[in-house]
Design a protein around this motif. Structure first.
Motif, PDB file in Angstrom:
ATOM      1  N   PHE A 169       0.831  -1.212   0.000  1.00 47.59           N
ATOM      2  CA  PHE A 169       0.000   0.000   0.000  1.00 47.59           C
ATOM      3  C   PHE A 169       0.859   1.253   0.000  1.00 47.59           C
ATOM      4  O   PHE A 169       0.627   2.192  -0.768  1.00 47.59           O
ATOM      5  CB  PHE A 169      -0.925  -0.013   1.221  1.00 47.59           C
ATOM      6  N   LEU A 170       1.889   1.266   0.856  1.00 49.63           N
ATOM      7  CA  LEU A 170       2.746   2.444   0.958  1.00 49.63           C
ATOM      8  C   LEU A 170       3.547   2.668  -0.316  1.00 49.63           C
ATOM      9  O   LEU A 170       3.734   3.810  -0.753  1.00 49.63           O
ATOM     10  CB  LEU A 170       3.684   2.300   2.153  1.00 49.63           C
ATOM     11  N   GLN A 171       4.018   1.586  -0.934  1.00 48.92           N
ATOM     12  CA  GLN A 171       4.786   1.733  -2.165  1.00 48.92           C
ATOM     13  C   GLN A 171       3.937   2.297  -3.296  1.00 48.92           C
ATOM     14  O   GLN A 171       4.423   3.046  -4.138  1.00 48.92           O
ATOM     15  CB  GLN A 171       5.376   0.384  -2.569  1.00 48.92           C
ATOM     16  N   GLN A 172       2.662   1.950  -3.317  1.00 53.99           N
ATOM     17  CA  GLN A 172       1.771   2.464  -4.353  1.00 53.99           C
ATOM     18  C   GLN A 172       1.454   3.946  -4.157  1.00 53.99           C
ATOM     19  O   GLN A 172       1.090   4.639  -5.101  1.00 53.99           O
ATOM     20  CB  GLN A 172       0.468   1.654  -4.366  1.00 53.99           C
ATOM     21  N   ARG A 173       1.595   4.436  -2.930  1.00 55.33           N
ATOM     22  CA  ARG A 173       1.281   5.830  -2.645  1.00 55.33           C
ATOM     23  C   ARG A 173       2.394   6.780  -3.087  1.00 55.33           C
ATOM     24  O   ARG A 173       2.182   7.992  -3.144  1.00 55.33           O
ATOM     25  CB  ARG A 173       1.051   6.007  -1.146  1.00 55.33           C
ATOM     26  N   GLY A 174       3.570   6.270  -3.376  1.00 54.22           N
ATOM     27  CA  GLY A 174       4.683   7.112  -3.797  1.00 54.22           C
ATOM     28  C   GLY A 174       5.763   7.189  -2.736  1.00 54.22           C
ATOM     29  O   GLY A 174       5.506   7.000  -1.545  1.00 54.22           O
ATOM     30  N   PHE A 175       6.976   7.494  -3.184  1.00 53.97           N
ATOM     31  CA  PHE A 175       8.121   7.423  -2.272  1.00 53.97           C
ATOM     32  C   PHE A 175       8.067   8.523  -1.220  1.00 53.97           C
ATOM     33  O   PHE A 175       8.479   8.307  -0.067  1.00 53.97           O
ATOM     34  CB  PHE A 175       9.430   7.532  -3.067  1.00 53.97           C
ATOM     35  N   ARG A 176       7.582   9.697  -1.553  1.00 48.43           N
ATOM     36  CA  ARG A 176       7.514  10.788  -0.586  1.00 48.43           C
ATOM     37  C   ARG A 176       6.543  10.440   0.541  1.00 48.43           C
ATOM     38  O   ARG A 176       6.801  10.746   1.712  1.00 48.43           O
ATOM     39  CB  ARG A 176       7.072  12.070  -1.292  1.00 48.43           C
ATOM     40  N   GLN A 177       5.426   9.805   0.198  1.00 50.09           N
ATOM     41  CA  GLN A 177       4.455   9.394   1.216  1.00 50.09           C
ATOM     42  C   GLN A 177       5.041   8.301   2.110  1.00 50.09           C
ATOM     43  O   GLN A 177       4.785   8.258   3.316  1.00 50.09           O
ATOM     44  CB  GLN A 177       3.165   8.913   0.560  1.00 50.09           C
ATOM     45  N   LEU A 178       5.837   7.431   1.501  1.00 51.46           N
ATOM     46  CA  LEU A 178       6.518   6.387   2.279  1.00 51.46           C
ATOM     47  C   LEU A 178       7.464   7.019   3.296  1.00 51.46           C
ATOM     48  O   LEU A 178       7.494   6.625   4.468  1.00 51.46           O
ATOM     49  CB  LEU A 178       7.290   5.468   1.330  1.00 51.46           C
ATOM     50  N   GLU A 179       8.215   8.018   2.864  1.00 51.13           N
ATOM     51  CA  GLU A 179       9.117   8.720   3.776  1.00 51.13           C
ATOM     52  C   GLU A 179       8.347   9.406   4.904  1.00 51.13           C
ATOM     53  O   GLU A 179       8.765   9.370   6.066  1.00 51.13           O
ATOM     54  CB  GLU A 179       9.939   9.755   2.997  1.00 51.13           C
ATOM     55  N   ALA A 180       7.212  10.039   4.567  1.00 55.94           N
ATOM     56  CA  ALA A 180       6.418  10.738   5.582  1.00 55.94           C
ATOM     57  C   ALA A 180       5.899   9.770   6.643  1.00 55.94           C
ATOM     58  O   ALA A 180       5.890  10.084   7.844  1.00 55.94           O
ATOM     59  CB  ALA A 180       5.257  11.472   4.916  1.00 55.94           C
ATOM     60  N   PHE A 181       5.464   8.592   6.215  1.00 57.09           N
ATOM     61  CA  PHE A 181       4.965   7.585   7.158  1.00 57.09           C
ATOM     62  C   PHE A 181       6.072   7.143   8.107  1.00 57.09           C
ATOM     63  O   PHE A 181       5.867   7.023   9.325  1.00 57.09           O
ATOM     64  CB  PHE A 181       4.414   6.393   6.375  1.00 57.09           C
ATOM     65  N   ILE A 182       7.254   6.919   7.556  1.00 54.57           N
ATOM     66  CA  ILE A 182       8.385   6.478   8.369  1.00 54.57           C
ATOM     67  C   ILE A 182       8.793   7.556   9.369  1.00 54.57           C
ATOM     68  O   ILE A 182       9.043   7.280  10.547  1.00 54.57           O
ATOM     69  CB  ILE A 182       9.565   6.092   7.466  1.00 54.57           C
ATOM     70  N   VAL A 183       8.856   8.820   8.922  1.00 54.55           N
ATOM     71  CA  VAL A 183       9.220   9.910   9.822  1.00 54.55           C
ATOM     72  C   VAL A 183       8.202  10.045  10.950  1.00 54.55           C
ATOM     73  O   VAL A 183       8.562  10.286  12.112  1.00 54.55           O
ATOM     74  CB  VAL A 183       9.347  11.238   9.047  1.00 54.55           C
ATOM     75  N   ALA A 184       6.909   9.860  10.631  1.00 55.99           N
ATOM     76  CA  ALA A 184       5.869   9.943  11.662  1.00 55.99           C
ATOM     77  C   ALA A 184       6.086   8.889  12.744  1.00 55.99           C
ATOM     78  O   ALA A 184       5.972   9.176  13.953  1.00 55.99           O
ATOM     79  CB  ALA A 184       4.489   9.784  11.028  1.00 55.99           C
ATOM     80  N   LEU A 185       6.429   7.669  12.343  1.00 58.86           N
ATOM     81  CA  LEU A 185       6.681   6.615  13.317  1.00 58.86           C
ATOM     82  C   LEU A 185       7.961   6.898  14.118  1.00 58.86           C
ATOM     83  O   LEU A 185       8.035   6.583  15.314  1.00 58.86           O
ATOM     84  CB  LEU A 185       6.789   5.253  12.624  1.00 58.86           C
TER      85      LEU A 185
END
Length: 448
Positions: A169-185
């Protein structure tokens, strides 16, 4: 027929026409302001890869080694966390430079520069490191689920297979969104430990003394075992492959000036992110030292025991909950980066491209099987030992990633004007020598 690589990728000296962009779905998808743009905007555009890399430096495997070190030896091993963090900053900056300057990740550079037998050996060693890392994530996530929701360990281990869907799911959302999710955690993890440190009221003078290296780290076999585990958990081999790839998601100018800017901003990004990882690792060890070691509880090495004892020791029920929440966030974050690293390593070394979900399922199954067996036979004590052992395995794989990285970035034929200056060559080879020497000492202790 394999398509030719983009024209702006610098090809290695060996004829390897099948080398294609690393992570092709995300390659150069994030725009960087061109010449004359704001420095802060450029820095913001490059911010992200360092935090993805930093995830691997605070995964559940670190927790076991940091808890064991803090409870058994107090603040003494803080110097090891500091030293290994500095090593990590140097090595990750070299990995970023390799990717930016050559247009190849570390795995692709190995395939271009080494013979087939050598690169197959390096690939196998790296896969073992990824499996060891994934094993730590499986066990850590299962323990967090048990602590938060009282789910049995064996069932929790099995449930970790479901995170394949999260990654897709995260990979389909784009790399910037993946980075944002990781930073949030990462923010969640750091916030939890900031509160824990406030509640534990550590001895600041003892922390300062712990940052000074001690000879006992090398002379005491038990301390050395945990120290090498900390190094293995901090300087992670697959992160070097990962970083050299994900810096190429930025669409920077391919001129010499553009590359120099990219190297600078990527280094700043990873250094700041690794300082955050150093804070988290140090916080775990300090928490164990200030809560358990000072109370004479020198045998607290299991995450479950730490969770159970934190609330009564600190006099706050939320302490145990925050500990478990941070552990769950750590496990989920590390899952994502291990998946990306696995894809990069497989494609880079052997040019084998498989669907992301299949790659993840295979890797996760290789980690789940031993974790289920250990959890079923030995319970929480066995899973904690498995966590510490996984970090020692990671440390033993380090030379197979570090030596090629230092060699390539010190090669003028490959790096041109970006070749490591003499002082950096010396520092990088010194780091390699320290890692290899510690590993050899560990092996001698093990066999003798």
């Amino acid at each position: 027929m394999t398509p030719p690589p983009p024209a702006d990728i610098a090809m290695p000296s060996m004829d390897m026409p099948d080398i294609r962009p690393s992570l092709p779905g995300s390659y150069r998808t994030i725009a960087v302001p061109r010449a004359g743009g704001s420095v802060w905007k450029k820095m913001g555009a490059f911010a992200g890869p360092g935090y993805i890399v930093a995830v691997g430096y605070m995964d559940p495997g670190n927790w076991a080694t940091d808890l064991a070190g803090g409870s058994a030896f107090g603040y003494t091993l803080l110097s090891v966390i500091l030293l290994s963090s500095i090593m990590a900053m140097v090595l990750q900056s070299l990995a970023a430079k390799l990717g930016i300057v050559t247009g190849m990740d570390l795995a692709q550079a190995c395939r271009a520069q080494y013979s087939t037998p050598v690169r197959i050996i390096l690939w196998v060693m790296c896969e073992l490191a990824i499996i060891a890392c994934d094993l730590a994530e499986v066990v850590g996530t299962a323990i967090a689920l048990q602590l938060l929701f009282d789910i049995p360990l064996v069932m929790g281990v099995c449930l970790t297979a479901a995170d394949v869907m999260l990654i897709l799911f995260l990979q389909q959302r784009g790399f910037r969104q993946l980075e944002a999710f990781i930073v949030a955690l990462l923010i969640v993890i750091a916030g939890c430990f900031a509160v824990e440190l406030f509640l534990s009221k550590p001895d600041l003078a003892a922390i300062g003394m712990g940052l000074v290296p001690s000879a006992s780290v090398v002379t005491n076999p038990a301390m050395l075992y945990i120290a090498i585990g900390i190094i293995g958990a901090t300087v992670m081999p697959h992160n070097l492959y990962l970083h050299s790839s994900i810096v190429q998601t930025r669409s920077f100018e391919r001129s010499e000036k553009g590359k120099r800017e990219a190297v600078l901003f990527a280094t700043v990004d990873s250094t700041i992110a690794l300082m955050l990882a150093m804070f988290v690792n140090g916080a775990i060890l300090i928490l164990a030292a200030s809560s358990f070691h000072v109370a004479g509880m020198t045998g607290v090495a299991e995450i479950q025991d730490a969770h159970r004892l934190l609330a009564p020791m600190l006099g706050a029920g939320i302490a145990s909950t925050l500990f478990a929440v941070a552990l769950l966030a750590s496990g989920q974050n590390s899952t994502i980066t291990a998946t990306l690293a696995g894809q990069i390593v497989m494609e880079g070394f052997v040019n084998l491209r498989v669907p992301a979900w299949l790659r993840r399922v295979v890797t996760r199954m290789l980690a789940i099987v031993p974790a289920v067996i250990v959890a079923a036979l030995y319970g929480s004590e066995g899973t904690t030992r498995l966590l510490v052992l996984s970090q020692v395995i990671l440390s033993l794989q380090l030379p197979f990633a570090v030596v090629p990285l230092v060699k390539f970035t010190s090669d003028r034929a490959l790096m041109g004007s970006f070749v490591n200056p003499h002082w950096l060559k010396f520092a990088a080879w010194a780091i390699s020598a320290i890692i290899i020497t510690l590993n050899l000492k560990l092996l001698l202790e093990f066999f003798l």
